[in-house]
Each structure stands twice: as C-alpha cells, then as structure tokens.
Design a protein around this motif. Structure first.
Motif, PDB file in Angstrom:
ATOM      1  N   TRP A 111      27.963  40.576  26.541  1.00  0.00           N
ATOM      2  CA  TRP A 111      29.225  41.088  27.059  1.00  0.00           C
ATOM      3  C   TRP A 111      30.182  39.904  27.224  1.00  0.00           C
ATOM      4  O   TRP A 111      29.893  38.975  27.971  1.00  0.00           O
ATOM      5  N   GLN A 112      31.289  39.946  26.514  1.00  0.00           N
ATOM      6  CA  GLN A 112      32.258  38.848  26.529  1.00  0.00           C
ATOM      7  C   GLN A 112      33.512  39.295  27.267  1.00  0.00           C
ATOM      8  O   GLN A 112      34.164  40.262  26.873  1.00  0.00           O
ATOM      9  N   LEU A 113      33.852  38.602  28.348  1.00  0.00           N
ATOM     10  CA  LEU A 113      35.040  38.952  29.118  1.00  0.00           C
ATOM     11  C   LEU A 113      36.266  38.237  28.555  1.00  0.00           C
ATOM     12  O   LEU A 113      36.159  37.132  28.024  1.00  0.00           O
ATOM     13  N   PHE A 119      37.263  36.069  38.095  1.00  0.00           N
ATOM     14  CA  PHE A 119      36.034  36.411  38.813  1.00  0.00           C
ATOM     15  C   PHE A 119      36.335  37.355  39.974  1.00  0.00           C
ATOM     16  O   PHE A 119      37.166  37.075  40.829  1.00  0.00           O
ATOM     17  N   ASP A 120      35.647  38.479  39.992  1.00  0.00           N
ATOM     18  CA  ASP A 120      35.742  39.468  41.056  1.00  0.00           C
ATOM     19  C   ASP A 120      34.313  39.941  41.308  1.00  0.00           C
ATOM     20  O   ASP A 120      33.766  40.727  40.531  1.00  0.00           O
ATOM     21  N   ALA A 121      33.708  39.439  42.358  1.00  0.00           N
ATOM     22  CA  ALA A 121      32.286  39.694  42.609  1.00  0.00           C
ATOM     23  C   ALA A 121      31.991  41.184  42.734  1.00  0.00           C
ATOM     24  O   ALA A 121      30.993  41.683  42.191  1.00  0.00           O
ATOM     25  N   GLU A 122      32.831  41.915  43.423  1.00  0.00           N
ATOM     26  CA  GLU A 122      32.587  43.344  43.627  1.00  0.00           C
ATOM     27  C   GLU A 122      32.655  44.103  42.309  1.00  0.00           C
ATOM     28  O   GLU A 122      31.818  44.965  42.016  1.00  0.00           O
ATOM     29  N   GLN A 123      33.668  43.777  41.508  1.00  0.00           N
ATOM     30  CA  GLN A 123      33.813  44.437  40.215  1.00  0.00           C
ATOM     31  C   GLN A 123      32.638  44.136  39.298  1.00  0.00           C
ATOM     32  O   GLN A 123      32.089  45.032  38.647  1.00  0.00           O
ATOM     33  N   LEU A 124      32.214  42.880  39.252  1.00  0.00           N
ATOM     34  CA  LEU A 124      31.087  42.508  38.395  1.00  0.00           C
ATOM     35  C   LEU A 124      29.790  43.159  38.857  1.00  0.00           C
ATOM     36  O   LEU A 124      28.995  43.629  38.038  1.00  0.00           O
ATOM     37  N   ALA A 125      29.549  43.184  40.158  1.00  0.00           N
ATOM     38  CA  ALA A 125      28.325  43.786  40.680  1.00  0.00           C
ATOM     39  C   ALA A 125      28.254  45.263  40.295  1.00  0.00           C
ATOM     40  O   ALA A 125      27.187  45.774  39.925  1.00  0.00           O
ATOM     41  N   ALA A 126      29.394  45.940  40.375  1.00  0.00           N
ATOM     42  CA  ALA A 126      29.422  47.357  39.989  1.00  0.00           C
ATOM     43  C   ALA A 126      29.099  47.525  38.508  1.00  0.00           C
ATOM     44  O   ALA A 126      28.368  48.448  38.114  1.00  0.00           O
ATOM     45  N   PHE A 127      29.623  46.638  37.683  1.00  0.00           N
ATOM     46  CA  PHE A 127      29.333  46.675  36.245  1.00  0.00           C
ATOM     47  C   PHE A 127      27.852  46.412  35.980  1.00  0.00           C
ATOM     48  O   PHE A 127      27.200  47.151  35.226  1.00  0.00           O
ATOM     49  N   PRO A 172      38.879  30.287  34.232  1.00  0.00           N
ATOM     50  CA  PRO A 172      38.380  29.147  35.019  1.00  0.00           C
ATOM     51  C   PRO A 172      37.829  29.514  36.388  1.00  0.00           C
ATOM     52  O   PRO A 172      37.056  28.744  36.973  1.00  0.00           O
ATOM     53  N   SER A 173      38.173  30.667  36.921  1.00  0.00           N
ATOM     54  CA  SER A 173      37.695  31.060  38.252  1.00  0.00           C
ATOM     55  C   SER A 173      36.177  31.269  38.281  1.00  0.00           C
ATOM     56  O   SER A 173      35.568  31.293  39.360  1.00  0.00           O
ATOM     57  N   PHE A 174      35.544  31.397  37.113  1.00  0.00           N
ATOM     58  CA  PHE A 174      34.098  31.642  37.077  1.00  0.00           C
ATOM     59  C   PHE A 174      33.270  30.392  37.346  1.00  0.00           C
ATOM     60  O   PHE A 174      32.043  30.457  37.344  1.00  0.00           O
ATOM     61  N   THR A 175      33.918  29.290  37.599  1.00  0.00           N
ATOM     62  CA  THR A 175      33.166  28.100  38.031  1.00  0.00           C
ATOM     63  C   THR A 175      32.736  28.213  39.491  1.00  0.00           C
ATOM     64  O   THR A 175      32.018  27.351  39.993  1.00  0.00           O
ATOM     65  N   ASP A 176      33.138  29.259  40.170  1.00  0.00           N
ATOM     66  CA  ASP A 176      32.731  29.526  41.549  1.00  0.00           C
ATOM     67  C   ASP A 176      31.206  29.680  41.614  1.00  0.00           C
ATOM     68  O   ASP A 176      30.632  30.499  40.894  1.00  0.00           O
TER      69      ASP A 176
END
Length: 273
Positions: A111-113, A119-127, A172-176
C-alpha cells in the motif's frame, strides 16, 4: 531458521526493456515468463492504476515457476483518491478483482500513500483494522464487492493462508516514532524506500518481514546501483534473514533498463542467481 529472500522488479511491462533486457522479437505476452526465469518475485503494479481481472491474475500465475511469488500493489483509488476514507466497497472490490487467483504465489500486499497524505494515527489504525490477515478473510471481504464487479468477481481461496501487508509513505510527518509503534502494533511492515532522498527513509523492521523498494540510488527511477551499493543491500538482507525475517526487495529504477539487471545482480550476491 533463516528467513526467505525474494528479489525482483516493480512491474515488467516496459517498452524500453524490449530488445535491451528482453530478447529481440520476444512476444510481449511472454515477458513475464522470461523475467520469472531470472528473478524469483515481481511486484504487480498494474493493480495500482486499475482493477485487474481474475483472468489476468490466473494468466500471471500460470506463466511463472511453481516457487515464484508476487507482491500486489493496492489500488490508488483507495490510497490516493479516497485517501483511506470511506473505502469499504473499494477495498472489497480490490480483493474481489482476482488477487486470490494467484493462490500460493500471492505474497505481500503493498500500500503506497501519496506524498500529500500526512501521518494520522487514528486514520491509519482504522485502515489497518480493515485489512484482511488471511486469504479466507480476504475471500469473505471480496463477497461484499459492489455492482461494478458483478459477473467478474473472484471471491474464493484455494487454502487458508496468512496475508502480509507493507506500507510505503512519502510525507515527512511519518518520521514520527509513533508511526513505527503503530505499525508494530498491527504487524504491518514499513517499506524501506531508497528514493534518492525524495521521501522519508525508514530502515526499520516493524513486522516479521522486511520490504525494500529501490527507486534509484541518486536519481529517482533512473539511476542504477553500483557494486558497492548492491553489496550493502545484500548485507542488510543477510542480516534480516539471519534474524529469521523474510526479505523482499524490488527495483523500481526502470527508466533506463536498470531494474532487471540490478535485481539479477543482487539475487546473485544472495545465491539466488
């Protein structure tokens, strides 16, 4: 036990490869067959651009050796257009499009974003919670396809097998560090993307396998890999497999016919040639 290694290219239908990598006059329909004699895996990337048909997946399955494995790229309708929201039907359609027809040759789902999706932790967790983790679960999900796949859906599996998922990110926010923690909690592999510093480089293991995409060492999609660079990637892969991890590496530097040759060179370093 040492992990398994799969090396290949991202896709195989590239006109510049004809007469350069593919032998002159090789029928286009035999290109996958030819490539699968040189490497032991390939990413299906046509599935990113549009829903494929079961007959296509069956054909790709039948053209390749018994021990071959495919990674399948998830649809951009899910990742780029819907941006992971309201994707119940699109996700069911994707799995109903014939992915499961690959049978035992079905490897990880990629899966390529898009680079604009932060980065949105809630959105990713739901996915992540929506993703099927077995072929049986994927077949059940496929039965929920909408009318667009009526008459052309594949909603069965020949056996119950685990399904793996890998995520490639470009914002770049995914470096969190919280992103990596989220992946580990869900058993999703972060894609280690070598992309000439165009996107975040995250050389971490977050699942029971490592997934590498090699887009070009100095120039995106174009530059090849030196012997020294290939030696470095071979050493990383040996380290991961010694730890019991499976490793997948795909070359996406296709523009100047570098990808198949680099894939073969890396495979040879790992004793797969």
């Amino acid at each position: 036990m040492a992990g398994r290694v799969r090396i290949g290219t991202s896709g195989w239908v590239y006109p510049p490869w004809r007469g350069e990598f593919y032998p002159p006059k090789l029928a286009h329909r035999r290109e996958l067959e030819y490539l699968s004699g040189q490497v032991n895996s390939v990413e299906i990337n046509g599935s990113f651009y549009a829903l494929q048909r079961p007959s296509s997946y069956e054909s790709w399955r039948d053209q390749t050796p018994a021990d071959f494995e495919f990674a399948v790229k998830g649809g951009r309708f899910i990742t780029h257009l819907k941006r992971l929201r309201d994707i119940d039907a699109p996700l069911a359609n994707f799995f109903a499009s014939g992915v499961l027809a690959l049978g035992p040759k079905l490897g990880p789902l990629l899966w390529q974003l898009p680079p604009t999706l932060a980065f949105d932790a809630e959105q990713l967790a739901a996915f992540f919670d929506m993703l099927p983790r077995t072929t049986t679960a994927a077949a059940q999900l496929a039965t929920r396809h909408d009318e667009r796949l009526d008459g052309r859906a594949w909603t069965t599996t020949d056996a119950d097998r685990p399904l793996r998922h890998a995520l490639e990110v470009r914002h770049p926010s995914f470096t969190d560090p919280a992103f990596l923690d989220l992946l580990r909690a869900h058993g999703i592999a972060v894609v280690i993307a070598d992309a000439a510093a165009s996107w975040p480089y995250l050389e971490h293991v977050t699942a029971d396998f490592a997934y590498v995409r090699l887009h070009g060492s100095t120039e995106l999609y174009t530059s090849g890999y030196t012997d020294e660079a290939l030696d470095g990637w071979a050493e990383r892969i040996r380290r991961w497999t010694a730890e019991g991890l499976d490793a997948y590496a795909y070359f996406d530097n296709d523009a100047k016919v570098k990808a198949p040759r680099d894939a073969m060179a890396l495979a040879a370093r790992l004793g797969l040639g």
